[in-house]
Motif scaffolding. Structure first.
Motif, mmCIF file in Angstrom:
data_model
loop_
_atom_site.group_PDB
_atom_site.id
_atom_site.type_symbol
_atom_site.label_atom_id
_atom_site.label_comp_id
_atom_site.label_asym_id
_atom_site.label_seq_id
_atom_site.Cartn_x
_atom_site.Cartn_y
_atom_site.Cartn_z
ATOM 1 N N LEU A 466 0.956 -1.161 0.082
ATOM 2 C CA LEU A 466 -0.171 0.011 0.019
ATOM 3 C C LEU A 466 0.944 1.316 -0.002
ATOM 4 C CD1 LEU A 466 -2.869 0.829 0.145
ATOM 5 C CD2 LEU A 466 -2.777 0.963 2.624
ATOM 6 N N LYS A 467 1.844 1.290 0.901
ATOM 7 C CA LYS A 467 2.828 2.452 0.770
ATOM 8 C C LYS A 467 3.594 2.511 -0.093
ATOM 9 C CE LYS A 467 3.216 2.830 5.898
ATOM 10 N NZ LYS A 467 4.211 2.983 7.070
ATOM 11 N N ARG A 468 3.891 1.640 -0.956
ATOM 12 C CA ARG A 468 4.498 1.713 -2.271
ATOM 13 C C ARG A 468 3.523 2.038 -3.456
ATOM 14 N NH1 ARG A 468 5.837 -3.505 -2.837
ATOM 15 N NH2 ARG A 468 7.420 -3.213 -1.234
ATOM 16 N N ALA A 469 2.435 1.885 -3.576
ATOM 17 C CA ALA A 469 1.509 2.083 -4.474
ATOM 18 C C ALA A 469 0.876 3.757 -4.225
ATOM 19 C CB ALA A 469 0.282 1.165 -4.518
ATOM 20 N N LEU A 470 0.646 3.803 -2.754
ATOM 21 C CA LEU A 470 0.127 5.294 -2.459
ATOM 22 C C LEU A 470 0.926 5.736 -1.227
ATOM 23 C CD1 LEU A 470 -3.797 4.196 -2.662
ATOM 24 C CD2 LEU A 470 -2.285 5.540 -4.353
ATOM 25 N N PRO A 471 2.130 6.272 -1.641
ATOM 26 C CA PRO A 471 2.942 6.516 -0.420
ATOM 27 C C PRO A 471 2.412 7.784 0.438
ATOM 28 C CG PRO A 471 4.028 7.353 -2.432
ATOM 29 C CD PRO A 471 2.876 6.123 -2.804
ATOM 30 N N LYS A 472 1.996 8.779 -0.445
ATOM 31 C CA LYS A 472 1.623 9.910 0.723
ATOM 32 C C LYS A 472 0.337 9.452 1.462
ATOM 33 C CE LYS A 472 -0.090 14.592 0.013
ATOM 34 N NZ LYS A 472 -0.409 15.715 -1.055
ATOM 35 N N GLU A 473 -0.759 8.886 0.818
ATOM 36 C CA GLU A 473 -1.904 8.473 1.529
ATOM 37 C C GLU A 473 -1.860 7.489 2.491
ATOM 38 O OE1 GLU A 473 -1.277 8.560 -1.666
ATOM 39 O OE2 GLU A 473 -2.866 9.640 -2.649
ATOM 40 N N ALA A 474 -0.861 6.639 2.372
ATOM 41 C CA ALA A 474 -0.613 5.489 3.344
ATOM 42 C C ALA A 474 0.389 5.770 4.341
ATOM 43 C CB ALA A 474 -0.227 4.018 2.465
ATOM 44 N N SER A 475 0.979 6.997 4.404
ATOM 45 C CA SER A 475 1.962 7.206 5.502
ATOM 46 C C SER A 475 1.432 7.326 6.924
ATOM 47 C CB SER A 475 2.628 8.378 5.062
ATOM 48 O OG SER A 475 1.919 9.536 4.932
ATOM 49 N N LYS A 476 0.269 7.563 6.843
ATOM 50 C CA LYS A 476 -0.431 7.768 8.257
ATOM 51 C C LYS A 476 -0.568 6.374 8.885
ATOM 52 C CE LYS A 476 -5.112 7.932 6.186
ATOM 53 N NZ LYS A 476 -6.132 9.126 6.026
ATOM 54 N N LEU A 477 -0.650 5.171 8.165
ATOM 55 C CA LEU A 477 -0.924 3.821 8.758
ATOM 56 C C LEU A 477 0.062 3.184 9.388
ATOM 57 C CD1 LEU A 477 -3.594 2.539 6.033
ATOM 58 C CD2 LEU A 477 -4.062 3.786 8.149
ATOM 59 N N SER A 478 0.050 2.353 10.401
ATOM 60 C CA SER A 478 0.993 1.684 11.064
ATOM 61 C C SER A 478 0.669 0.278 10.724
ATOM 62 C CB SER A 478 0.913 1.926 12.408
ATOM 63 O OG SER A 478 -0.146 1.677 13.004
ATOM 64 N N THR A 479 -0.450 -0.200 10.630
ATOM 65 C CA THR A 479 -0.902 -1.532 10.178
ATOM 66 C C THR A 479 -2.204 -1.389 9.096
ATOM 67 O OG1 THR A 479 -1.281 -3.700 10.604
ATOM 68 C CG2 THR A 479 -2.035 -2.083 11.944
ATOM 69 N N VAL A 480 -2.495 -2.689 8.935
ATOM 70 C CA VAL A 480 -4.061 -2.658 8.000
ATOM 71 C C VAL A 480 -4.776 -3.771 8.928
ATOM 72 C CG1 VAL A 480 -5.132 -3.202 6.002
ATOM 73 C CG2 VAL A 480 -3.026 -2.193 5.893
ATOM 74 N N THR A 481 -5.864 -3.296 9.255
ATOM 75 C CA THR A 481 -6.546 -4.185 10.373
ATOM 76 C C THR A 481 -7.884 -4.443 9.359
ATOM 77 O OG1 THR A 481 -7.915 -2.454 11.004
ATOM 78 C CG2 THR A 481 -6.040 -3.191 12.314
ATOM 79 N N GLN A 482 -8.358 -4.173 8.277
ATOM 80 C CA GLN A 482 -9.488 -4.565 7.553
ATOM 81 C C GLN A 482 -9.509 -3.907 5.923
ATOM 82 O OE1 GLN A 482 -13.058 -2.832 9.500
ATOM 83 N NE2 GLN A 482 -14.657 -4.113 8.225
ATOM 84 N N ILE A 483 -9.899 -4.849 5.397
ATOM 85 C CA ILE A 483 -10.159 -4.359 3.781
ATOM 86 C C ILE A 483 -11.605 -4.321 3.574
ATOM 87 C CG2 ILE A 483 -9.818 -5.172 1.496
ATOM 88 C CD1 ILE A 483 -7.415 -6.674 2.596
ATOM 89 N N GLN A 484 -12.257 -3.162 2.967
ATOM 90 C CA GLN A 484 -13.452 -3.137 2.557
ATOM 91 C C GLN A 484 -13.569 -2.884 1.308
ATOM 92 O OE1 GLN A 484 -14.719 0.344 5.146
ATOM 93 N NE2 GLN A 484 -14.715 -0.736 7.013
ATOM 94 N N VAL A 485 -14.510 -3.517 0.753
ATOM 95 C CA VAL A 485 -14.858 -3.394 -0.745
ATOM 96 C C VAL A 485 -15.936 -2.033 -0.741
ATOM 97 C CG1 VAL A 485 -15.975 -4.103 -2.788
ATOM 98 C CG2 VAL A 485 -14.539 -6.007 -1.554
ATOM 99 N N ALA A 486 -15.436 -1.193 -1.421
ATOM 100 C CA ALA A 486 -16.138 0.298 -1.609
ATOM 101 C C ALA A 486 -16.957 0.160 -2.703
ATOM 102 C CB ALA A 486 -15.264 1.294 -1.506
ATOM 103 N N HIS A 487 -16.665 -0.519 -3.592
ATOM 104 C CA HIS A 487 -17.704 -0.533 -4.893
ATOM 105 C C HIS A 487 -17.204 -1.511 -5.793
ATOM 106 C CE1 HIS A 487 -19.056 0.873 -8.782
ATOM 107 N NE2 HIS A 487 -19.983 1.086 -8.169
ATOM 108 N N ARG A 488 -18.291 -2.251 -6.678
ATOM 109 C CA ARG A 488 -18.010 -3.297 -7.560
ATOM 110 C C ARG A 488 -18.560 -2.714 -8.876
ATOM 111 N NH1 ARG A 488 -16.494 -8.044 -5.482
ATOM 112 N NH2 ARG A 488 -16.468 -8.524 -3.326
ATOM 113 N N THR A 489 -17.934 -3.230 -9.988
ATOM 114 C CA THR A 489 -18.688 -2.733 -11.239
ATOM 115 C C THR A 489 -19.825 -3.729 -11.416
ATOM 116 O OG1 THR A 489 -17.436 -4.408 -12.400
ATOM 117 C CG2 THR A 489 -16.507 -2.200 -12.165
ATOM 118 N N GLN A 490 -20.647 -3.636 -12.576
ATOM 119 C CA GLN A 490 -21.634 -4.513 -12.970
ATOM 120 C C GLN A 490 -21.382 -6.081 -12.920
ATOM 121 O OE1 GLN A 490 -23.691 -3.648 -16.494
ATOM 122 N NE2 GLN A 490 -24.820 -5.270 -16.533
#
Length: 580
Positions: A466-490
């Motif tokens: 996540l930090k490699r793909a989105l370094p700026k946005e993910a810099s605040k996270l110390s770990t990932v506790t959950q993955i949520q699907v926000a949207h699916r296509t048809q």
């Protein structure tokens, strides 16, 4: 063609030595075609008689172009010793006298030394010279006296396809009010054959000419905050001395800028081995020239049907049923047509030999069954109302096709999200993934792991990704506790997901981006369960899911469907036409 004859139509129609009595028709037809194609929208404002006259002129031009081109096929053949580097970079398309395209394929790039050999005689061509080489002679090809290319650089302000030329012009006029040095570069070509014309041109709006890339990058950063908005206009392509020497040292042949290697017998395979241990066998003309880094580029010029015969076994199981191989041949041919003039602009070839265009591993991977599939579908291409269908394909859809609109934001009536003969996504992703039979791609019997699969990833590894793909946005996270699907296509594919940690959450948009974050998943059709510090991802399919499902085509063929029925299923509302 044994005699090497070529002709070309790309806005203009070219030959090696065009006859003088064709020059007037060439110039007039080019001018009128350009005017008509640039002003098609304005035709609606004409009266009924005016519209009829315009369409009649267009039909006459296209018919005349076809007849005129046919007469060029019978003219003096192109002499391969006359081809220069600029010809390879030009936006032109060659055809044989039957209307079959000849394609230039980039085989190898940035190689220092290439060794070739053949079990039949070959000839070396260039600088008005020819040398015949006996069978089984190893020839080493190298580059010396490198001459760098000359370029100028600009800040890129916008990019427009052929259908948006009017918008490109209006944006240019607006931009010139504040940036007087703004200008447009045109690339690509108007390609026509068999009575059809395909506009593959594009228009790039630029400003701020610079002598070096570094200067242009500084201007781009100042304007856009990134150095990615740089356009390079090559004024003189690189060159050097290309030398072919037998490994025994008793044969030497040197030319300036471009060396052509051709087998005297069209059935002879030429073995090509680069210094990166890549080895392949090819037919057609092999062209050796300098790349911008001072190393060799290897290009293969080959007929479309020979190319398709090499693409099919590189893209689908060679022992697939005949009807599936036929469907794959038509899809590969259509993809070739749709990409002509649109890929690798600014490079000395039209297409590459990788998945970026289509995988092409040479001419030694085929079989009698594949040759039959290609032969029995020769020249066949799918069409829809807007023109040739973009016949994309993938390995396995997992039971539900994706639409081009959902994935690429490009609406296409032929590329819709439909069930692949099973339950489909309408029953819910969880139930569809749990249902392991029914879909055509489940019935292929080949690599079931592409139809249903499971992958685990730890929270630590996920955070790193996540930090490699989105370094700026993910810099605040110390770990990932959950993955949520926000949207699916048809189709049920995930195009937006949230990664939650103690400090907040990060949202990632895009199917491919989320696949990469989760450890390069086979597809974006997935659901996730958490088991302690591990996330277990259950998924279906392999690839983007748009167009022909190769496993599904195999399953349909095994069920008794013909290749025409297979193509009608995967490309909705299309018709099959023979172009050559």
């Amino acid at each position: 063609m044994a005699d090497g004859s070529r002709a070309v139509f790309s806005g203009k129609i070219y030959s090696a030595r065009p006859r003088a009595n064709f020059a007037l028709f060439q110039n007039v037809s080019q001018a009128l075609l350009n005017v008509l194609f640039k002003n098609l929208r304005s035709i609606k404002s004409f009266g009924k008689l005016g519209r009829v006259m315009v369409l009649l002129v267009l039909c006459l031009l296209l018919a005349g172009s076809t007849l005129w081109t046919s007469s060029l096929y019978a003219a003096e053949p192109m002499d391969p010793t006359m081809i220069d580097v600029e010809e390879l970079y030009a936006d032109r398309q060659y055809f044989d006298r039957n209307g079959e395209p000849w394609i230039t394929i980039g085989l190898m790039s940035k190689v220092k030394r290439v060794v070739i050999s053949a079990d039949g005689p070959i000839e070396l061509l260039g600088d008005h010279q020819r040398m015949e080489v006996p069978p089984n002679t190893e020839i080493a090809i190298t580059l010396s006296s490198f001459r760098p290319q000359k370029s100028r650089f600009f800040v890129q302000l916008g990019y427009f396809g052929a259908q948006n030329l009017d918008r490109a012009i209006s944006v240019l006029e607006f931009t010139k009010q504040k940036t007087p040095d703004a200008r447009i570069f045109e690339a690509g070509a108007l390609i026509g054959f068999a009575g059809y014309a395909f506009d593959a041109r594009s228009y790039t709006l630029v400003t701020g000419e610079s002598k070096t890339r570094a200067q242009a990058e500084r201007k781009a950063i100042k304007r856009f905050g990134t150095k990615d908005h740089v356009y390079e206009d090559v004024q003189k392509h690189p060159g050097g001395i290309i030398t072919a020497q037998s490994t025994t040292g008793d044969l030497t042949f040197s030319v300036q800028d471009l060396l052509t290697v051709r087998a005297l017998d069209l059935e002879t395979l030429i073995k090509v081995k680069g210094d990166k241990r890549d080895e392949r066998y090819d037919r057609g003309d092999l062209l050796f020239l300098s790349g911008p880094t001072g190393q060799l580029e290897v290009v293969n010029q080959i007929s479309a049907e020979l190319l398709i015969a090499g693409v099919v076994p590189s893209e689908i199981y060679p022992d697939a049923p005949l009807e599936a191989l036929k469907a794959q041949a038509v899809a590969a041919r259509g993809l070739l047509i749709s990409k002509m003039g649109t890929r690798h602009r600014g490079e000395p070839y039209s297409l590459c030999a990788t998945a970026h265009c289509q995988v092409y591993n040479g001419q030694n991977t085929g079989s009698p069954l594949i040759d039959r599939a290609v032969r029995e579908t020769r020249g066949e291409v799918l069409f829809q109302k807007s023109g040739p269908t973009n016949t994309v394909y993938h390995s396995s859809c997992g039971g539900q096709l994706e639409s081009s609109l959902s994935l690429w934001k490009i609406g296409d009536s032929a590329l819709q999200s439909i069930p692949d003969g099973g339950l489909g996504a309408a029953v819910g992703v969880g139930m569809m993934l749990a249902h392991k039979t029914g879909a055509y791609c489940a019935k292929s019997g080949m690599r079931f792991g592409d139809y249903r699969w499971e992958k685990s990833i730890s929270a630590d590894q996920l955070l790193q990704n996540l930090k490699r793909a989105l370094p700026k946005e993910a810099s605040k996270l110390s770990t990932v506790t959950q993955i949520q699907v926000a949207h699916r296509t048809q189709s049920g594919r995930v195009d937006q997901a949230r990664y939650v940690g103690p400090e907040g959450q990060v949202t990632a948009e895009g199917q491919t981006l989320n696949q990469r974050i989760l450890g390069r998943l086979k597809s974006s059709l997935w659901q996730v369960k958490q088991q302690g510090p591990q996330f277990v991802i259950q998924g279906g399919g392999f690839g983007h899911g748009v167009g022909l499902c190769q496993h599904g085509a195999i399953g349909m063929a095994q069920a008794g469907f013909t290749y025409r029925q297979i193509l009608s299923h995967y490309y909705q509302g299309t018709t099959l036409r023979k172009l050559w």
